[in-house]
Structure formats: structure tokens, C-alpha cells
Design a protein around this motif. Structure first.
Motif, short mmCIF file in Angstrom:
data_model
loop_
_atom_site.label_atom_id
_atom_site.label_comp_id
_atom_site.label_asym_id
_atom_site.label_seq_id
_atom_site.Cartn_x
_atom_site.Cartn_y
_atom_site.Cartn_z
N GLU A 65 -4.23 -14.81 39.83
CA GLU A 65 -5.65 -14.96 39.54
C GLU A 65 -6.38 -15.79 40.59
N ILE A 66 -5.62 -16.58 41.36
CA ILE A 66 -6.23 -17.42 42.39
C ILE A 66 -6.26 -16.65 43.71
N LYS A 67 -7.45 -16.42 44.20
CA LYS A 67 -7.61 -15.61 45.41
C LYS A 67 -7.40 -16.42 46.69
N HIS A 68 -7.87 -17.67 46.68
CA HIS A 68 -7.71 -18.47 47.90
C HIS A 68 -7.79 -19.96 47.54
N PHE B 174 9.57 -23.85 39.03
CA PHE B 174 8.27 -23.36 39.48
C PHE B 174 7.66 -22.39 38.49
N ASP B 175 8.46 -21.52 37.90
CA ASP B 175 7.93 -20.52 36.96
C ASP B 175 7.29 -21.19 35.76
N HIS B 176 7.96 -22.21 35.22
CA HIS B 176 7.44 -22.90 34.04
C HIS B 176 6.15 -23.65 34.37
N VAL B 177 6.15 -24.38 35.48
CA VAL B 177 4.98 -25.17 35.86
C VAL B 177 3.81 -24.26 36.24
N THR B 178 4.10 -23.13 36.89
CA THR B 178 3.05 -22.16 37.22
C THR B 178 2.35 -21.66 35.97
N ALA B 179 3.11 -21.40 34.91
CA ALA B 179 2.54 -20.93 33.66
C ALA B 179 1.66 -22.00 33.01
N LEU B 180 2.12 -23.26 33.06
CA LEU B 180 1.32 -24.35 32.50
C LEU B 180 0.00 -24.51 33.25
N TRP B 181 0.06 -24.45 34.59
CA TRP B 181 -1.17 -24.58 35.38
C TRP B 181 -2.09 -23.39 35.14
N ALA B 182 -1.53 -22.20 34.98
CA ALA B 182 -2.35 -21.01 34.75
C ALA B 182 -3.17 -21.16 33.47
N PRO C 168 2.36 -23.67 42.41
CA PRO C 168 1.92 -22.99 41.19
C PRO C 168 0.59 -22.25 41.35
N PHE C 169 -0.24 -22.68 42.30
CA PHE C 169 -1.50 -21.98 42.56
C PHE C 169 -1.26 -20.75 43.45
N ILE C 170 -0.38 -20.92 44.41
CA ILE C 170 -0.05 -19.80 45.30
C ILE C 170 0.56 -18.66 44.51
N ASP C 171 1.41 -18.99 43.54
CA ASP C 171 2.10 -17.98 42.75
C ASP C 171 1.22 -17.35 41.67
N ASN C 172 0.06 -17.91 41.44
CA ASN C 172 -0.84 -17.40 40.40
C ASN C 172 -1.71 -16.27 40.97
N MET D 131 -10.64 -16.24 41.42
CA MET D 131 -10.79 -17.67 41.29
C MET D 131 -10.48 -18.34 42.64
N TYR D 132 -11.39 -19.21 43.08
CA TYR D 132 -11.23 -19.92 44.34
C TYR D 132 -11.14 -21.42 44.06
N LEU D 133 -10.20 -22.09 44.74
CA LEU D 133 -9.98 -23.51 44.52
C LEU D 133 -10.26 -24.31 45.78
N LEU D 134 -10.74 -25.53 45.59
CA LEU D 134 -10.81 -26.52 46.66
C LEU D 134 -9.93 -27.68 46.24
N VAL D 135 -8.95 -28.02 47.06
CA VAL D 135 -8.02 -29.11 46.76
C VAL D 135 -8.32 -30.28 47.69
N ILE D 136 -8.54 -31.45 47.13
CA ILE D 136 -8.80 -32.66 47.91
C ILE D 136 -7.61 -33.59 47.71
N ALA D 137 -6.88 -33.83 48.79
CA ALA D 137 -5.64 -34.60 48.66
C ALA D 137 -5.23 -35.14 50.01
N LYS D 138 -4.33 -36.10 49.98
CA LYS D 138 -3.64 -36.54 51.18
C LYS D 138 -2.21 -36.02 51.06
N LEU D 139 -1.29 -36.84 50.59
CA LEU D 139 0.10 -36.46 50.37
C LEU D 139 0.77 -35.99 51.66
N SER D 140 2.08 -35.98 51.65
CA SER D 140 2.81 -35.43 52.79
C SER D 140 2.75 -33.91 52.75
#
Length: 355
Positions: free
Chosen positions: A26-29, A338-346, A20-24, A1-10
Motif C-alpha cells: 500500500e506504500i508507494k514511496h 519482519f512479517d509480524h511487524v509489517t502486519a502490525l504497522w500496516a 515493514p514499510f518497504i514490504d507494505n 500512500m506516501y510517507l515522509l520519515v524524519i530520523a537520524k539513526l545508523s
């Protein structure tokens, strides 16, 4: 799974959102499209080329860059933070390419209506096309459901805090009685705190208050402090790097947030993780974090400094109450880890990807 994130933020906030995406596995990049790039030691992250144009035209260029990235790198899901402009960009490029779109609402439901009725209507129309919508609490969930968004595609996924960095604080030596740590702008409403301190200064002449942060209202807040003759009691630190913010939580007794609008503010969560007694305006999803009178105090009014002064007085005069609030506040670690939120995002990513 590949993601594109569009954001500003600090840098710090965006990395926290990405964790949560880095720790998943299933997400390759993860490809990131934003105006400015920053260094990171994570080989799972790379940045799309920075648009060369300025002003509104750079957003047009972002659409073209995002479209090319989606096709070239087989991106299946686009995730956007803040509807205007990033959600709009994501909506356009996913309709052009067939990729799935998840929008993360990080400013509470005010993100939908804050720019007026016409934009509110457009925002709601766009969100109906999203494959999934991430909200941080029940208030925004209910707002969307009440305004025609399919509740089945709304997921409540809160911010995540790194328990390895925040927590296990031993509050034995206090340098500051009260800490404010965030931006200093119109929405953050810092004058409310300054006026409340003015009400308390006579009773607590040795009160020590720390204001950490920068913004376009910093000078006016300093002017108000000078006008109320509170310079001895209030210290302005300016911008404090996120790497050093825990040092302030460690040496401060009470954390105060005075915002007129929020989603789930990271600074408040961090302070609670560190076992601080917290006082906050009851806006956005903060009511889902602070149970008034149990693990902190909620202010029913964003403009009444008398109420804030009263709540602060209760904590300043009762160290046991401070400690009780702090101990109960720290219990949110299970929900916001992080563990809980990673599971929710997954779960959300899988449901969208497999759809």
C-alpha cells in the motif's frame, strides 16, 4: 500512500525500521529527511535534500524542506523517530500541511522525561496531537496512558529482525565466552561488565570476552581494563560493520547488555534470534523480551557488578543452562519477525490514513 520519515539513526537501524514499510504494497514511496544520505538499492526510497546549514539552524531548514516535500509529493503521513528534535519537526510540519503524524518511541519512556521536567511536559503535550504513537512494549504504553495520552492511539509495535540473517546458528565452536556488541558511551555502562569480569578472572583465568563497538567512553573502558589487569581476557574490536556482527554471535556463548536505559535494543534481539544465552539490565522494555530465569537473566540493578558476576558465573559453570536459555530465547522469532511487524504497522498506517 506516501510517507515522509524524519530520523537520524545508523544506516542499518534505519533500514530495519523502514523494512515493514518497504514490504507494505500500500506504500508507494518513502521519502527520508536526515542530515546524511546513504546508498540503498531499494527504488521505493529516496532522500530529501540535505540541509546545508549547521547547528540548530539546520532543523529550521528541515521544516521548510519537509513542508515542500509533503505538498509536492502528496505525502499523507509523517513518521518521526526520537522526539527531540525529529518529533518536534514532524509536529510543526504536519500542523502546517494537514498531513498525519505518527511518532515512534524507540528509547522507551525515558525518551519523554530524560531532558528534564519542562521538556517532559512539552513532549506529552505534543504527543497528544499525534495521530498514532508507536511504542515497543507495555511499559512505555502504560507510561503514556498514565500521563494523559489517549490509549486508543498507542500501538505496541516492536523492532523487527531479519530471520534470514539472524538465526539457525550452530554453536559448536566458541571463540568467546562473553560478547558485548553496542556503542560504548555513558548510557551503555560498559564498566559494569569490566568490573564483573574482574570478579570472575580468578575463577576463570582463560575467560575470553569480546567487546565490539565504539564510542566516547571506549578509551576510559580500556583504561579500566588495564587497571584491573584484564587485557589478556578482554578483546576490544572497535566498530564492527552490521554485515559482520552475526559472525560474532555465532562464535560467542553469552551476550551481555549493561545499559542504564533502553527501548528494545536491536543487538539483544539479534543475539536471542541466534540462540545466545543473554544477561541484561532490566530497563526499558527488556523485561518484555527476557523472562528472568527462563530465557535469560535480568539484572535488577544497573550498577551492581557483583550481581552481574553472579549471573555470568551460573552460565559459565553450566553449559546446559546456556543452551536451554539460548533455545528458549530463539522462540521470540515469531513476535519479532519482519512479517509480524509489517502486519502490525500496516494496521496502524491504515487506521491513520483512513481517519
Amino acid at each position: 500512500m506516501y510517507l515522509l520519515v524524519i530520523a537520524k539513526l545508523s544506516r542499518e537501524k534505519l533500514l530495519s525500521k523502514l523494512r515493514p514499510f518497504i514490504d507494505n504494497p500500500e506504500i508507494k514511496h518513502i521519502y527520508i529527511l536526515r542530515d546524511e544520505i546513504f546508498s540503498t538499492d531499494c527504488d521505493k526510497i529516496s532522500f530529501a535534500p540535505v540541509p546545508k546549514r549547521k547547528g540548530l539552524l539546520r532543523h529550521v531548514e528541515k521544516i521548510n524542506i519537509a513542508r515542500k516535500f509533503i505538498k509536492e509529493y502528496h505525502v499523507g503521513i509523517v513518521i518521526s523517530y526520537l522526539l527531540l528534535p525529529h518529533g518536534y519537526i514532524a509536529w510543526i510540519v504536519t500542523r502546517m500541511t494537514g498531513a498525519k503524524w505518527i511518532h515512534a518511541i524507540i528509547a522507551g519512556h525515558r525518551e519523554i522525561w530524560m531532558n528534564g521536567k519542562i521538556i517532559r511536559s512539552v513532549n506529552l503535550c505534543l504527543l497528544k496531537d499525534a495521530s498514532a504513537i508507536d511504542v515497543m512494549g507495555l511499559s512505555t504504553y502504560q507510561y503514556l496512558a498514565d500521563n494523559g495520552i489517549n490509549a486508543e492511539k498507542i500501538a505496541i509495535i516492536p523492532n523487527a529482525i531479519d530471520g534470514r540473517l539472524f538465526g539457525n546458528t550452530n554453536h559448536n565452536a566458541y571463540k568467546y565466552d562473553i560478547l558485548y556488541a553496542s556503542r560504548i558511551d555513558e548510557n551503555k555502562n560498559v564498566p559494569l561488565l569490566i568490573k564483573a569480569i574482574g570478579r570472575l578472572s580468578g575463577k576463570y583465568p582463560d575467560l575470553k570476552v569480546c567487546v565490539a563497538g565504539d564510542g566516547n567512553k571506549l578509551e576510559s573502558v580500556k583504561a579500566l581494563t588495564n587497571e584491573l589487569k584484564l587485557n589478556y581476557q578482554i578483546t576490544f574490536l572497535g566498530h564492527v560493520d552490521h554485515d559482520h556482527i552475526k559472525e560474532l554471535y555465532d562464535v560467542s556463548k553469552i551476550f551481555v547488555l549493561t545499559s542504564r536505559g533502553e527501548g528494545v535494543p536491536m543487538a539483544l534481539l539479534e543475539a536471542m534470534f541466534c540462540g545466545m544465552a543473554c544477561v541484561s539490565t532490566n530497563v526499558g522494555e527488556i523485561g518484555s523480551i527476557i523472562d528472568d530465569g527462563v530465557n535469560g537473566f535480568l539484572l535488577p540493578n544497573t550498577e551492581d557488578d557483583k550481581i552481574l558476576a553472579n549471573k555470568l558465573d551460573k552460565l559459565l559453570s553450566d553449559i546446559n543452562l546456556c543452551q536451554e536459555f539460548g533455545n528458549r530465547a530463539a522462540k521470540i522469532k515469531e513476535t519479532y519477525s519482519f512479517d509480524h511487524v509489517t502486519a502490525l504497522w500496516a494496521n496502524t498506517l491504515k487506521s491513520v490514513y483512513d481517519d
